[in-house]
Design an enzyme around this catalytic site. Sequence first.
Site, PDB file in Angstrom:
ATOM      1  N   HIS A  39       0.833  -1.206   0.000  1.00  0.00           N
ATOM      2  CA  HIS A  39       0.000   0.000   0.000  1.00  0.00           C
ATOM      3  C   HIS A  39       0.871   1.260   0.000  1.00  0.00           C
ATOM      4  O   HIS A  39       1.620   1.487   0.943  1.00  0.00           O
ATOM      5  CB  HIS A  39      -0.892  -0.034   1.247  1.00  0.00           C
ATOM      6  CG  HIS A  39      -1.860   1.087   1.324  1.00  0.00           C
ATOM      7  ND1 HIS A  39      -1.912   1.945   2.396  1.00  0.00           N
ATOM      8  CD2 HIS A  39      -2.831   1.493   0.465  1.00  0.00           C
ATOM      9  CE1 HIS A  39      -2.874   2.821   2.201  1.00  0.00           C
ATOM     10  NE2 HIS A  39      -3.445   2.575   1.039  1.00  0.00           N
ATOM     11  N   GLU A  74       0.339  -0.786  -4.821  1.00  0.00           N
ATOM     12  CA  GLU A  74      -0.688   0.260  -4.984  1.00  0.00           C
ATOM     13  C   GLU A  74      -0.025   1.622  -4.852  1.00  0.00           C
ATOM     14  O   GLU A  74       0.801   1.826  -3.949  1.00  0.00           O
ATOM     15  CB  GLU A  74      -1.766   0.103  -3.909  1.00  0.00           C
ATOM     16  CG  GLU A  74      -2.972   1.010  -4.094  1.00  0.00           C
ATOM     17  CD  GLU A  74      -2.981   2.261  -3.224  1.00  0.00           C
ATOM     18  OE1 GLU A  74      -3.975   3.002  -3.285  1.00  0.00           O
ATOM     19  OE2 GLU A  74      -1.987   2.527  -2.491  1.00  0.00           O
ATOM     20  N   ASP A 113      -0.872   6.116  -5.471  1.00  0.00           N
ATOM     21  CA  ASP A 113      -1.887   7.160  -5.658  1.00  0.00           C
ATOM     22  C   ASP A 113      -1.363   8.182  -6.653  1.00  0.00           C
ATOM     23  O   ASP A 113      -0.183   8.549  -6.604  1.00  0.00           O
ATOM     24  CB  ASP A 113      -2.168   7.853  -4.327  1.00  0.00           C
ATOM     25  CG  ASP A 113      -2.550   6.862  -3.248  1.00  0.00           C
ATOM     26  OD1 ASP A 113      -3.625   6.256  -3.359  1.00  0.00           O
ATOM     27  OD2 ASP A 113      -1.749   6.684  -2.303  1.00  0.00           O
ATOM     28  N   HIS A 152      -0.224  10.949  -2.292  1.00  0.00           N
ATOM     29  CA  HIS A 152      -1.563  10.661  -1.792  1.00  0.00           C
ATOM     30  C   HIS A 152      -2.440  11.900  -1.604  1.00  0.00           C
ATOM     31  O   HIS A 152      -3.602  11.918  -1.978  1.00  0.00           O
ATOM     32  CB  HIS A 152      -1.470   9.900  -0.464  1.00  0.00           C
ATOM     33  CG  HIS A 152      -2.792   9.520   0.096  1.00  0.00           C
ATOM     34  ND1 HIS A 152      -3.489  10.320   0.984  1.00  0.00           N
ATOM     35  CD2 HIS A 152      -3.574   8.429  -0.105  1.00  0.00           C
ATOM     36  CE1 HIS A 152      -4.627   9.733   1.302  1.00  0.00           C
ATOM     37  NE2 HIS A 152      -4.706   8.582   0.654  1.00  0.00           N
ATOM     38  N   GLU A 165      -4.217   4.225  -8.306  1.00  0.00           N
ATOM     39  CA  GLU A 165      -5.449   4.854  -7.799  1.00  0.00           C
ATOM     40  C   GLU A 165      -5.489   6.317  -8.227  1.00  0.00           C
ATOM     41  O   GLU A 165      -4.615   7.104  -7.860  1.00  0.00           O
ATOM     42  CB  GLU A 165      -5.515   4.745  -6.266  1.00  0.00           C
ATOM     43  CG  GLU A 165      -6.832   5.313  -5.761  1.00  0.00           C
ATOM     44  CD  GLU A 165      -6.894   5.480  -4.247  1.00  0.00           C
ATOM     45  OE1 GLU A 165      -6.116   4.839  -3.516  1.00  0.00           O
ATOM     46  OE2 GLU A 165      -7.729   6.294  -3.812  1.00  0.00           O
TER      47      GLU A 165
HETATM   48  O1  G3P Z   1      -6.546   1.873  -2.862  1.00  0.00           O
HETATM   49  C1  G3P Z   1      -6.785   1.495  -1.540  1.00  0.00           C
HETATM   50  C2  G3P Z   1      -6.562   2.653  -0.597  1.00  0.00           C
HETATM   51  O2  G3P Z   1      -5.316   3.220  -0.885  1.00  0.00           O
HETATM   52  C3  G3P Z   1      -7.632   3.706  -0.705  1.00  0.00           C
HETATM   53  O3  G3P Z   1      -7.512   4.710   0.240  1.00  0.00           O
HETATM   54  O4  G3P Z   1      -6.808   6.919   1.097  1.00  0.00           O
HETATM   55  O5  G3P Z   1      -5.240   4.978   1.241  1.00  0.00           O
HETATM   56  O6  G3P Z   1      -5.722   6.043  -0.959  1.00  0.00           O
HETATM   57  P1  G3P Z   1      -6.257   5.704   0.409  1.00  0.00           P
HETATM   58 MG    MG Z   2      -4.594   4.703  -2.277  1.00  0.00          MG
END
Ligand code: G3P
Ligand code: MG
Length: 251
Positions: free
Chosen positions: A6, A33, A35, A48, A100
């Site tokens: 993450h 993952e 952002d 993020h 994302e």
């Molecule tokens: O993609 C899963 C998660 O990352 C979504 O929430 O706020 O951590 O980007 P966030």
């Molecule tokens: Mg995310």
Amino acid sequence: MLVFAHRGASGHEPENTILAIERALAMQVDAIEIDVHLLADGELVVTHDRWLKNQPNVPTRIRDLTLAQIKTIDVGKGQSIPTLDEVLQCINGQCLVNIELKADRTVIPLLKVMDRAITDWHFQPSQFLLSSFNHHLLFELKTLNQQINTGALTASCPLDYAAFAERLDAYSVHIDIDFVNQDFVNDAHERGLKVFVYTVDNEQDIVEMHHLGIDGIFSNYPTRSLVKIAHLNSQQVPDLNPMIANSNISG
Ligand code: G3P
Ligand code: MG
């Protein structure tokens, strides 16, 4: 159960940086993952928040900055915010990538970067999973390229469970751990959707996700999660040998 690092291995290195990506690759995660935001000059960057943190003297909304400006900022351990190009070049097709989308107008530039990644950095189209809480962006992606795998994000448990993700023709639904339950998982699976849950670091939560039958977790500490999952899998009763099972059925 797949493990998505993450924001990279963000429990160990500054999130969404090249260091965090390299650490996740060294851990041999199934997926990473990240952002993505859009800069004023059209560049996609991996970060993020919509605002830069800890920059006391300058207004620093990401979408108002240029790449040259953003590259002057240290986000920890001497790391700068990387471009999406830099991150995909670093991953170089070694694992699945969940991108994302955190901002509007990101779809077209994203498709261009993905084309470069497939041509130059050893990615297969199937190694991309594109997700967003903004389902209009996912709809736009599917309209432009039917083959793209999308993941519909939710921080809720809707009355009609995963119906929204099926309507989007998504590959997967990504749900907050606070709202996932057996009814949601069963509904998503009946609709042919994978279920990925964020953010799962606690060992008891990993056990619970295993029992719910979910398909993957987003983890800030991927090695710890991979070890726990391997342990849970080793405790499972193996399937019957199909030959024996067949002979039982035919009598
Ligand atoms: O993609 C899963 C998660 O990352 C979504 O929430 O706020 O951590 O980007 P966030
Ligand atoms: Mg995310």
